[in-house]
Enzyme design. Structure first.
Site, PDB file in Angstrom:
ATOM      1  N   CYS A 142       0.881  -1.177   0.000  1.00 17.24           N
ATOM      2  CA  CYS A 142       0.000   0.000   0.000  1.00 17.24           C
ATOM      3  C   CYS A 142       0.915   1.222   0.000  1.00 17.24           C
ATOM      4  O   CYS A 142       2.050   1.151   0.472  1.00 17.24           O
ATOM      5  CB  CYS A 142      -0.866  -0.036   1.249  1.00 17.24           C
ATOM      6  N   HIS A 143       0.410   2.347  -0.503  1.00 14.60           N
ATOM      7  CA  HIS A 143       1.292   3.515  -0.585  1.00 14.60           C
ATOM      8  C   HIS A 143       1.792   3.972   0.788  1.00 14.60           C
ATOM      9  O   HIS A 143       2.875   4.546   0.903  1.00 14.60           O
ATOM     10  CB  HIS A 143       0.609   4.665  -1.344  1.00 14.60           C
ATOM     11  N   THR A 144       1.043   3.672   1.844  1.00 16.75           N
ATOM     12  CA  THR A 144       1.480   4.084   3.191  1.00 16.75           C
ATOM     13  C   THR A 144       2.812   3.390   3.559  1.00 16.75           C
ATOM     14  O   THR A 144       3.682   4.000   4.183  1.00 16.75           O
ATOM     15  CB  THR A 144       0.368   3.793   4.223  1.00 16.75           C
ATOM     16  N   HIS A 171       1.266  -3.935   5.900  1.00 19.84           N
ATOM     17  CA  HIS A 171       0.066  -3.908   6.742  1.00 19.84           C
ATOM     18  C   HIS A 171      -1.164  -4.414   6.005  1.00 19.84           C
ATOM     19  O   HIS A 171      -2.216  -4.552   6.612  1.00 19.84           O
ATOM     20  CB  HIS A 171      -0.182  -2.494   7.273  1.00 19.84           C
ATOM     21  N   GLU A 172      -1.038  -4.689   4.691  1.00 20.17           N
ATOM     22  CA  GLU A 172      -2.202  -5.182   3.939  1.00 20.17           C
ATOM     23  C   GLU A 172      -1.933  -6.666   3.723  1.00 20.17           C
ATOM     24  O   GLU A 172      -1.030  -7.010   2.947  1.00 20.17           O
ATOM     25  CB  GLU A 172      -2.264  -4.420   2.611  1.00 20.17           C
ATOM     26  N   CYS A 219     -10.232  -2.002  20.395  1.00 20.52           N
ATOM     27  CA  CYS A 219     -10.110  -2.692  21.689  1.00 20.52           C
ATOM     28  C   CYS A 219     -11.461  -3.176  22.182  1.00 20.52           C
ATOM     29  O   CYS A 219     -11.557  -4.098  22.969  1.00 20.52           O
ATOM     30  CB  CYS A 219      -9.442  -1.791  22.727  1.00 20.52           C
ATOM     31  N   CYS A 244     -13.174   1.127  24.695  1.00 16.98           N
ATOM     32  CA  CYS A 244     -13.002   2.579  24.893  1.00 16.98           C
ATOM     33  C   CYS A 244     -14.189   3.368  24.336  1.00 16.98           C
ATOM     34  O   CYS A 244     -15.079   2.815  23.704  1.00 16.98           O
ATOM     35  CB  CYS A 244     -11.692   3.035  24.257  1.00 16.98           C
ATOM     36  N   CYS A 250     -14.567   2.923  20.572  1.00 19.50           N
ATOM     37  CA  CYS A 250     -15.077   1.610  20.170  1.00 19.50           C
ATOM     38  C   CYS A 250     -16.554   1.487  20.506  1.00 19.50           C
ATOM     39  O   CYS A 250     -17.304   0.809  19.818  1.00 19.50           O
ATOM     40  CB  CYS A 250     -14.273   0.500  20.836  1.00 19.50           C
ATOM     41  N   CYS A 290     -10.064   4.034  17.881  1.00 16.60           N
ATOM     42  CA  CYS A 290      -9.847   3.407  19.189  1.00 16.60           C
ATOM     43  C   CYS A 290      -8.740   4.118  19.976  1.00 16.60           C
ATOM     44  O   CYS A 290      -7.666   4.398  19.447  1.00 16.60           O
ATOM     45  CB  CYS A 290      -9.461   1.946  18.957  1.00 16.60           C
ATOM     46  N   ARG A 333      -5.601   2.873  17.865  1.00 18.64           N
ATOM     47  CA  ARG A 333      -5.713   3.660  16.626  1.00 18.64           C
ATOM     48  C   ARG A 333      -4.353   3.732  15.937  1.00 18.64           C
ATOM     49  O   ARG A 333      -3.311   3.566  16.577  1.00 18.64           O
ATOM     50  CB  ARG A 333      -6.210   5.066  16.919  1.00 18.64           C
ATOM     51  N   CYS A 368      -6.578  -3.305   3.871  1.00 21.33           N
ATOM     52  CA  CYS A 368      -6.360  -1.850   3.964  1.00 21.33           C
ATOM     53  C   CYS A 368      -7.010  -1.120   2.801  1.00 21.33           C
ATOM     54  O   CYS A 368      -8.117  -0.608   2.913  1.00 21.33           O
ATOM     55  CB  CYS A 368      -4.888  -1.479   4.084  1.00 21.33           C
ATOM     56  N   ARG A 422      -2.662  -3.073  -7.248  1.00 15.34           N
ATOM     57  CA  ARG A 422      -2.103  -3.799  -6.124  1.00 15.34           C
ATOM     58  C   ARG A 422      -1.236  -4.953  -6.623  1.00 15.34           C
ATOM     59  O   ARG A 422      -1.613  -5.677  -7.550  1.00 15.34           O
ATOM     60  CB  ARG A 422      -3.205  -4.352  -5.223  1.00 15.34           C
TER      61      ARG A 422
HETATM   62  P1  NAD Z   1      -1.235   4.806  -5.208  1.00 18.20           P
HETATM   63  O1  NAD Z   1       0.157   5.259  -5.292  1.00 18.20           O
HETATM   64  O2  NAD Z   1      -1.588   3.487  -5.784  1.00 18.20           O
HETATM   65  O3  NAD Z   1      -2.221   5.901  -5.857  1.00 18.20           O
HETATM   66  C1  NAD Z   1      -2.110   7.270  -5.631  1.00 18.20           C
HETATM   67  C2  NAD Z   1      -2.484   7.999  -6.919  1.00 18.20           C
HETATM   68  O4  NAD Z   1      -2.528   9.414  -6.666  1.00 18.20           O
HETATM   69  C3  NAD Z   1      -1.474   7.803  -8.040  1.00 18.20           C
HETATM   70  O5  NAD Z   1      -2.130   7.324  -9.211  1.00 18.20           O
HETATM   71  C4  NAD Z   1      -0.866   9.191  -8.249  1.00 18.20           C
HETATM   72  O6  NAD Z   1      -0.506   9.432  -9.603  1.00 18.20           O
HETATM   73  C5  NAD Z   1      -2.004  10.090  -7.790  1.00 18.20           C
HETATM   74  N1  NAD Z   1      -1.597  11.445  -7.391  1.00 18.20           N
HETATM   75  C6  NAD Z   1      -0.530  11.809  -6.636  1.00 18.20           C
HETATM   76  N2  NAD Z   1      -0.515  13.144  -6.466  1.00 18.20           N
HETATM   77  C7  NAD Z   1      -1.591  13.643  -7.120  1.00 18.20           C
HETATM   78  C8  NAD Z   1      -2.123  14.962  -7.328  1.00 18.20           C
HETATM   79  N3  NAD Z   1      -1.531  16.018  -6.800  1.00 18.20           N
HETATM   80  N4  NAD Z   1      -3.254  15.080  -8.027  1.00 18.20           N
HETATM   81  C9  NAD Z   1      -3.886  14.008  -8.571  1.00 18.20           C
HETATM   82  N5  NAD Z   1      -3.421  12.730  -8.423  1.00 18.20           N
HETATM   83  C10 NAD Z   1      -2.288  12.563  -7.707  1.00 18.20           C
HETATM   84  O7  NAD Z   1      -1.629   4.850  -3.643  1.00 18.20           O
HETATM   85  P2  NAD Z   1      -2.789   4.089  -2.823  1.00 18.20           P
HETATM   86  O8  NAD Z   1      -2.207   2.856  -2.226  1.00 18.20           O
HETATM   87  O9  NAD Z   1      -4.014   4.024  -3.647  1.00 18.20           O
HETATM   88  O10 NAD Z   1      -2.987   5.118  -1.607  1.00 18.20           O
HETATM   89  C11 NAD Z   1      -3.532   6.398  -1.832  1.00 18.20           C
HETATM   90  C12 NAD Z   1      -3.366   7.271  -0.600  1.00 18.20           C
HETATM   91  O11 NAD Z   1      -4.202   6.789   0.471  1.00 18.20           O
HETATM   92  C13 NAD Z   1      -1.955   7.290  -0.038  1.00 18.20           C
HETATM   93  O12 NAD Z   1      -1.695   8.607   0.460  1.00 18.20           O
HETATM   94  C14 NAD Z   1      -2.033   6.319   1.134  1.00 18.20           C
HETATM   95  O13 NAD Z   1      -1.031   6.565   2.093  1.00 18.20           O
HETATM   96  C15 NAD Z   1      -3.410   6.654   1.649  1.00 18.20           C
HETATM   97  N6  NAD Z   1      -4.079   5.656   2.482  1.00 18.20           N
HETATM   98  C16 NAD Z   1      -4.850   6.137   3.494  1.00 18.20           C
HETATM   99  C17 NAD Z   1      -5.575   5.263   4.274  1.00 18.20           C
HETATM  100  C18 NAD Z   1      -6.491   5.776   5.351  1.00 18.20           C
HETATM  101  O14 NAD Z   1      -7.015   4.961   6.111  1.00 18.20           O
HETATM  102  N7  NAD Z   1      -6.730   7.077   5.450  1.00 18.20           N
HETATM  103  C19 NAD Z   1      -5.483   3.881   4.044  1.00 18.20           C
HETATM  104  C20 NAD Z   1      -4.720   3.432   2.959  1.00 18.20           C
HETATM  105  C21 NAD Z   1      -4.009   4.324   2.185  1.00 18.20           C
HETATM  106 ZN    ZN Z   2      -2.644   0.894   3.615  1.00 16.36          ZN
HETATM  107 ZN    ZN Z   3     -10.994   1.041  21.640  1.00 16.46          ZN
END
Ligand code: NAD
Ligand code: ZN
Ligand code: ZN
Length: 380
Positions: free
Chosen positions: A48-50, A70-71, A100, A103, A106, A114, A118, A178, A373
């Protein structure tokens, strides 16, 4: 009972020794689970991108050596003291933000944040004793998001684990742990578009396209996809995205272009990029009076969100969400059922597969913006 119960398990893990350097396959020792912890055998994991952000450690706290990931999907190998809800052999998905069950969060219907479990990107050790369950020749290796799935075995808090239908194919549903659930829930649970709505999705990676799936399921009439990477557009058509915009092709802010296309703005927008400018555009492109924007991307630690207060006063709503507001233990089994009932297709999100020994290829693909993915098979 498995013969490894209570013992240290030596196994393979992909260790990040330094920011941005290829992961190195190492023999690690995985300690048994302590109270309220579970040791699982990871079967499949995906990138995942994270993971990538914290591995690059640009604008994030660097913490190395570390085992990312994490995925994933896996099988319970053993449980620590006080764990009643999991048994050896259960099929499970680890989740980066836990539940949990006790809390205020939850117990609230509105929150999945959580107090105890969290998301905490800066914690590298287990909650119980502040130590790692991973070591190499006695050197502790940091955990990531309480999951660290780039290892054949890992230890997680039992609150960060969802028990799933054993008939669900682990090589596919790993992506629901994820990205796909996050995108889907951000639309269905947080943005909540009404039938016939217009929805803008910023970022057409797996998270954004899962948000688009949510918009399609909710009956959106137009789904406008925005991405800087032109390769994304062909793929996005398979996910119900009806129109595409590349901010690079425009000579004015993308929010202005969207407002013009939609008679004042979209009803809902979901930002899935992590880029601060996209976050601001995603907010400013929603219609006044009723528009709702949801931020999902993980930003640079120092990023600051700037907009004119009048944009909020004119009755726009800005929200954010982790894991699509799903409570991992309570709600994830129902997302799995959506897949089992064919209401949600996950196969089209899986564009690549690699054996664990080639995990760095998954990083290369994401860095190049290729595919959605990449599932990593731990047994190959
Ligand atoms: P990914 O790299 O597969 O996709 C991200 C896309 O965004 C890419 O296609 C990229 O070209 C595009 N992009 C980047 N900057 C841009 C801009 N300024 N304008 C338009 N498009 C733009 O990533 P992913 O795995 O799909 O994750 C996406 C985001 O979600 C990441 O920041 C990730 O960390 C986040 N995320 C958050 C959570 C959450 O729970 N909040 C969970 C999972 C992932
Ligand atoms: Zn993720
Ligand atoms: Zn909790």
């Amino acid at each position: 009972m498995s013969s490894s119960v209570g013992l240290i398990i030596p196994c393979k893990a992909a260790v990040a020794w330094e920011a941005g350097k290829p992961l190195v396959m190492e023999q690690v020792e995985v300690a048994p689970p302590q109270a309220l912890e579970v040791r699982i055998q990871i079967k499949y994991t995906s990138l995942c991108h994270t993971d990538l952000y914290f591995w690059e450690a640009k604008g994030q706290t660097p913490l190395f050596p570390r085992i990312f990931g994490h995925e994933a999907s896996g099988i319970v190998e053993s449980v620590g003291e006080g764990v009643n809800v999991f048994q050896v052999g259960d099929h499970v998905l680890p989740v980066f933000t836990g539940e949990c069950g006790e809390c205020r969060h939850c117990k609230s219907e509105e929150s999945n944040m959580c107090d105890l479990l969290r998301i905490n990107t800066d914690r590298g050790f287990m909650l119980n004793d502040g130590k790692s369950r991973f070591s190499i020749d006695g050197q502790p290796i940091h955990h990531f998001l309480g999951t660290s799935t780039f290892s054949e075995y890992t230890v997680v808090h039992s609150g960060s684990l969802a028990k799933i239908n054993p008939l669900a194919p682990l090589d596919k549903v790993c992506v629901l742990s994820c990205g796909i659930s996050t995108g889907l829930g951000s639309t269905l649970n947080v943005a909540k578009p009404k039938q016939g709505s217009t929805v803008a999705i910023f970022g057409l990676g797996a998270v954004g396209l899962a948000a688009a799936e949510g918009a399609r399921i909710a009956g959106a009439s137009r789904i406008i996809g925005i991405d800087l990477n032109p390769k994304r557009f062909d793929e996005a058509k398979k996910f119900g995205v009806t129109e595409f915009l590349n901010p690079k092709d425009q000579d004015r802010p993308i929010q202005e272009v969207i407002a013009e296309m939609t008679d004042g703005g979209v009803d809902r927008s979901i930002e899935c990029t992590g880029n601060i400018n996209a976050m601001i555009s995603a907010f400013e492109c929603v219609h006044d009076g009723w528009g709702v924007a949801v931020l999902v991307g993980v930003p640079n630690k120092e990023a600051v969100f700037m907009t004119k207060p009048i944009n909020l006063l004119s009755e726009r709503t800005l929200k954010g969400s982790f894991f699509g507001n799903y409570k991992p233990r309570t709600d994830l089994p129902s997302v799995i059922e959506m897949y089992m009932n064919k209401k949600l297709d996950v196969d089209k999100f899986i564009t690549h597969r690699v054996p664990f020994s080639e995990i760095n290829k998954a990083f290369d693909l994401m860095l190049k913006g290729e595919g959605l993915r990449c599932v990593i098979d731990m047994e190959k």
